[in-house]
Design an enzyme around this catalytic site. Sequence first.
Site, PDB file in Angstrom:
ATOM      1  CG  ASP A   1      -2.064   0.983   1.083  1.00 46.37           C
ATOM      2  OD1 ASP A   1      -3.216   0.532   0.949  1.00 46.37           O
ATOM      3  OD2 ASP A   1      -1.811   2.212   1.095  1.00 46.37           O
ATOM      4  CB  ILE A   2       0.797   4.291  -2.117  1.00 45.98           C
ATOM      5  CG1 ILE A   2       1.887   5.198  -2.667  1.00 45.98           C
ATOM      6  CG2 ILE A   2      -0.462   5.064  -1.768  1.00 45.98           C
ATOM      7  CD1 ILE A   2       1.544   5.831  -4.006  1.00 45.98           C
TER       8      ILE A   2
ATOM      9  CG  ASN B   1     -12.203  -0.609   3.895  1.00 46.14           C
ATOM     10  OD1 ASN B   1     -12.641  -0.985   4.977  1.00 46.14           O
ATOM     11  ND2 ASN B   1     -10.996  -0.071   3.772  1.00 46.14           N
TER      12      ASN B   1
ATOM     13  N   GLY C   1     -15.587   3.324   3.733  1.00 47.89           N
ATOM     14  CA  GLY C   1     -14.466   4.144   3.276  1.00 47.89           C
ATOM     15  C   GLY C   1     -13.749   3.594   2.061  1.00 47.89           C
ATOM     16  CD  GLN C   2     -14.896  -0.413  -2.605  1.00 52.47           C
ATOM     17  OE1 GLN C   2     -16.058  -0.627  -2.251  1.00 52.47           O
ATOM     18  NE2 GLN C   2     -14.312  -1.083  -3.588  1.00 52.47           N
TER      19      GLN C   2
ATOM     20  CG  HIS D   1      -8.631  -2.979  -2.359  1.00 51.30           C
ATOM     21  ND1 HIS D   1      -9.594  -2.329  -3.113  1.00 51.30           N
ATOM     22  CD2 HIS D   1      -8.519  -2.274  -1.213  1.00 51.30           C
ATOM     23  CE1 HIS D   1     -10.027  -1.275  -2.446  1.00 51.30           C
ATOM     24  NE2 HIS D   1      -9.395  -1.214  -1.284  1.00 51.30           N
ATOM     25  CG  LEU D   2      -7.721  -9.410   1.969  1.00 48.48           C
ATOM     26  CD1 LEU D   2      -8.902  -9.049   2.841  1.00 48.48           C
ATOM     27  CD2 LEU D   2      -7.609 -10.926   1.845  1.00 48.48           C
ATOM     28  CG  HIS D   3      -6.901  -2.862   3.127  1.00 52.47           C
ATOM     29  ND1 HIS D   3      -6.148  -1.733   2.933  1.00 52.47           N
ATOM     30  CD2 HIS D   3      -8.104  -2.603   2.558  1.00 52.47           C
ATOM     31  CE1 HIS D   3      -6.857  -0.818   2.299  1.00 52.47           C
ATOM     32  NE2 HIS D   3      -8.052  -1.309   2.055  1.00 52.47           N
TER      33      HIS D   3
HETATM   34  P1  5GP Z   1      -9.772   1.448   0.272  1.00 48.13           P
HETATM   35  O1  5GP Z   1      -9.904   2.723   1.075  1.00 48.13           O
HETATM   36  O2  5GP Z   1     -10.454   1.554  -1.073  1.00 48.13           O
HETATM   37  O3  5GP Z   1     -10.156   0.196   1.008  1.00 48.13           O
HETATM   38  O4  5GP Z   1      -8.214   1.273   0.037  1.00 48.13           O
HETATM   39  C1  5GP Z   1      -7.522   1.781  -1.046  1.00 48.13           C
HETATM   40  C2  5GP Z   1      -6.066   1.698  -0.690  1.00 48.13           C
HETATM   41  O5  5GP Z   1      -5.305   1.930  -1.851  1.00 48.13           O
HETATM   42  C3  5GP Z   1      -5.612   2.740   0.340  1.00 48.13           C
HETATM   43  O6  5GP Z   1      -5.071   2.097   1.490  1.00 48.13           O
HETATM   44  C4  5GP Z   1      -4.573   3.563  -0.405  1.00 48.13           C
HETATM   45  O7  5GP Z   1      -3.487   3.956   0.394  1.00 48.13           O
HETATM   46  C5  5GP Z   1      -4.141   2.627  -1.522  1.00 48.13           C
HETATM   47  N1  5GP Z   1      -3.687   3.307  -2.723  1.00 48.13           N
HETATM   48  C6  5GP Z   1      -4.316   4.357  -3.347  1.00 48.13           C
HETATM   49  N2  5GP Z   1      -3.627   4.710  -4.442  1.00 48.13           N
HETATM   50  C7  5GP Z   1      -2.556   3.874  -4.515  1.00 48.13           C
HETATM   51  C8  5GP Z   1      -1.470   3.744  -5.444  1.00 48.13           C
HETATM   52  O8  5GP Z   1      -1.358   4.472  -6.429  1.00 48.13           O
HETATM   53  N3  5GP Z   1      -0.561   2.777  -5.194  1.00 48.13           N
HETATM   54  C9  5GP Z   1      -0.654   1.934  -4.111  1.00 48.13           C
HETATM   55  N4  5GP Z   1       0.314   1.024  -3.964  1.00 48.13           N
HETATM   56  N5  5GP Z   1      -1.673   2.024  -3.231  1.00 48.13           N
HETATM   57  C10 5GP Z   1      -2.602   2.977  -3.425  1.00 48.13           C
END
Ligand code: 5GP
Length: 113
Positions: free
Chosen positions: A29-30, A86, A92-93, A99-101
Amino acid sequence: MNCLFCKIINREIPSSIVYEDDRLLAFNDINPQAPTHVLVIPKKHVESLNDLQPGDDELIGELVRRAAAIAGERGIAAGGFRTVFNTNRDAGQTVFHVHLHLLGGRNMAWPPG
Ligand code: 5GP
Ligand code: ZN
């Protein structure tokens, strides 16, 4: 398709890849929220868990097992880790490609924020 994670799969956007096969990709994750914060995604574009079909069961099973395998490689399986999908606004998606964190390497609070 204008999907951030499809662009990561297609190497249009760089990422730090942890695992790849013909059906899955895992990358860091970034904006990591824990010492290990890996996103495990299907290469098939599915917007959220609400859009999964019965034919996706095997794919999602592989995805979950891959997260556990990565936790094992990181040495955090026995100690424990958090896995999160999410879905939509209230969770908060922000990226609408399933995607699975995988979060670990520190103690996790419950209930989550
Ligand atoms: P969500 O909030 O949809 O469950 O999670 C999206 C995740 O994607 C966040 O944790 C966010 O930091 C990550 N993310 C967003 N943009 C990028 C990117 O360009 N590269 C990577 N590696 N992760 C990203
Ligand atoms: Zn996508």
